[in-house]
Scaffold this active site. Structure first.
Site, PDB file in Angstrom:
ATOM      1  N   TYR A  62       0.641  -1.283   0.082  1.00 47.24           N
ATOM      2  CA  TYR A  62      -0.369   0.168  -0.139  1.00 47.24           C
ATOM      3  C   TYR A  62       0.961   1.357  -0.090  1.00 47.24           C
ATOM      4  O   TYR A  62       1.400   1.431   0.902  1.00 47.24           O
ATOM      5  CB  TYR A  62      -0.978   0.154   0.940  1.00 47.24           C
ATOM      6  CG  TYR A  62      -1.794  -1.195   1.341  1.00 47.24           C
ATOM      7  CD1 TYR A  62      -2.108  -2.068   0.268  1.00 47.24           C
ATOM      8  CD2 TYR A  62      -2.852  -1.291   2.481  1.00 47.24           C
ATOM      9  CE1 TYR A  62      -2.532  -2.550   0.262  1.00 47.24           C
ATOM     10  CE2 TYR A  62      -3.628  -2.385   2.703  1.00 47.24           C
ATOM     11  CZ  TYR A  62      -3.664  -3.376   1.459  1.00 47.24           C
ATOM     12  OH  TYR A  62      -4.462  -4.607   1.708  1.00 47.24           O
ATOM     13  N   ARG A 228      -9.126   1.357 -10.062  1.00 51.46           N
ATOM     14  CA  ARG A 228     -10.271   1.591 -10.837  1.00 51.46           C
ATOM     15  C   ARG A 228     -10.165   2.126 -12.548  1.00 51.46           C
ATOM     16  O   ARG A 228     -11.040   1.519 -13.414  1.00 51.46           O
ATOM     17  CB  ARG A 228     -11.538   2.319 -10.461  1.00 51.46           C
ATOM     18  CG  ARG A 228     -12.026   1.537  -8.761  1.00 51.46           C
ATOM     19  CD  ARG A 228     -12.689   2.348  -7.898  1.00 51.46           C
ATOM     20  NE  ARG A 228     -12.053   3.395  -7.732  1.00 51.46           N
ATOM     21  CZ  ARG A 228     -12.896   4.661  -6.562  1.00 51.46           C
ATOM     22  NH1 ARG A 228     -13.695   4.306  -6.017  1.00 51.46           N
ATOM     23  NH2 ARG A 228     -12.490   5.985  -6.375  1.00 51.46           N
TER      24      ARG A 228
END
Length: 266
Positions: A62, A228
Site C-alpha cells: 500500500y 479503478r
C-alpha cells in the site's frame, strides 16, 4: 464501538476496522485510489481511534510502504491501544508475488521499521494460491516464535481457495471479500469453515470499492493512479448501478425476492 475476539488469535478488535489501502496514495503507481493528502490521512487515523476503532489493516504494497509509515507516525505514542495487521508477498499492482522465506522475513523487518514497532499483531500472506504456501509456513511459525508477529493470517485471492488454505495451515485469521454484491464467502461455506476451525474473518471491500455508496459512475474520470481506472467500463457500469438494489430507489428486490449474489468480478 463493539469489540470481539479475532478467532483463536487472542486479539480483541473493534468490529469495524480501518482499511489502510487508500491512505497509501499514488506513490509509485496505480495501487490505490489516487492522490492523498498526508495531513488528511493522519486526521482520519486519529478520528478512527477516537471513535473506538482499534484495528488497522495495511500492507507493504500500500503506497509501497507509505500506508505503514503513516500508521507508524500516527500511533507511535499509542501502540498499546491499537491492533495492527500487515501483509507481505505482493510486489506490485500487476500481480507479481514473492513468497520466498527470505523475502517474507526481510519484508517484515521493513514493515516493523515503518510502523515504529517491534511486532505486528497479525502478519498475513498477501494473496498466495494454496500451491504457493509450501515452503513459507515454517517461516511464519518462526516469526511468531520470535515475537515479531503475534498471529498469522492469510489474505485470500478468492473465497474459493479458502478451504484448501485452511487445510494446509491453522491460520488465526482469513481476510476475504464480502459485501452485498459478493456473497461467495457464504456460497462456498467458507464462513462456516472458519468458525469450525476457530479462524477469525476479516471482511474487506464492504462497500465494493466505493460503488455501494452510489457516489461513483461508470464513465466519470478516474485519476490515472486510481486502480479503478484500469477496469473495463462494463464492470464499472454494473457495480456503479448495483447500489440501487438496496437503496429503495429502483431495482429494489421486493418482499420474498431471492437474495442477491455475486454480480460481476474481475
Amino acid at each position: 464501538m463493539r469489540q470481539r475476539r479475532l478467532g483463536r488469535s487472542g486479539l480483541t478488535v473493534s468490529e469495524i476496522g480501518f482499511g489502510a489501502w487508500g491512505i497509501g496514495g499514488n506513490k509509485d503507481g496505480a495501487v490505490a485510489y489516487g492522490p492523498t493528502d498526508e495531513a488528511q490521512s493522519l486526521d482520519a487515523l486519529a478520528a478512527a481511534l477516537d471513535a473506538g476503532i482499534n484495528f488497522f489493516d495495511t500492507a507493504d504494497l500500500y503506497g509501497f510502504g507509505e500506508s505503514e509509515r503513516l500508521i507508524g507516525r500516527a500511533f507511535a505514542a499509542h501502540r498499546d491501544r491499537v491492533v495492527i495487521a500487515s501483509k507481505a508477498g505482493m510486489l506490485d499492482a500487476a500481480g507479481r508475488q514473492d513468497f520466498a522465506p527470505a523475502h517474507i522475513a526481510r519484508s517484515l523487518e521493513g514493515t516493523l521499521e515503518r510502523l515504529r514497532t517491534d511486532h505486528v499483531d497479525l502478519y498475513q500472506l498477501h494473496g498466495p494460491s494454496p500451491e504457493q504456501l509450501d515452503g513459507i509456513l515454517d517461516t511464519m511459525d518462526t516469526l511468531r516464535r520470535e515475537g515479531k508477529a503475534r498471529a498469522i493470517g492469510i489474505s485470500l485471492r478468492s473465497p474459493e481457495e479458502g478451504e484448501r488454505a485452511l487445510a494446509l495451515y491453522p491460520f488465526d485469521a482469513v481476510q476475504v471479500n464480502f459485501n452485498l454484491l459478493d456473497q461467495r464467502v457464504l456460497d462456498t461455506g467458507l464462513m462456516d469453515r472458519c468458525k469450525e476451525q476457530g479462524a477469525g474473518v476479516i471482511v474487506r471491500t464492504p462497500l465494493c470499492f466505493g460503488f455501494l455508496t452510489g457516489e461513483y459512475s461508470a464513465t466519470q474520470d478516474y485519476d490515472a493512479s486510481d486502480h479503478r481506472s484500469r477496469w473495463n467500463v462494463e464492470q464499472r457500469r454494473v457495480w456503479s448501478s448495483a447500489y440501487q438494489l438496496f437503496s429503495g430507489v429502483k431495482g429494489r428486490a421486493g418482499k420474498g425476492a431471492a437474495p442477491v449474489r455475486t454480480v460481476v468480478f474481475r
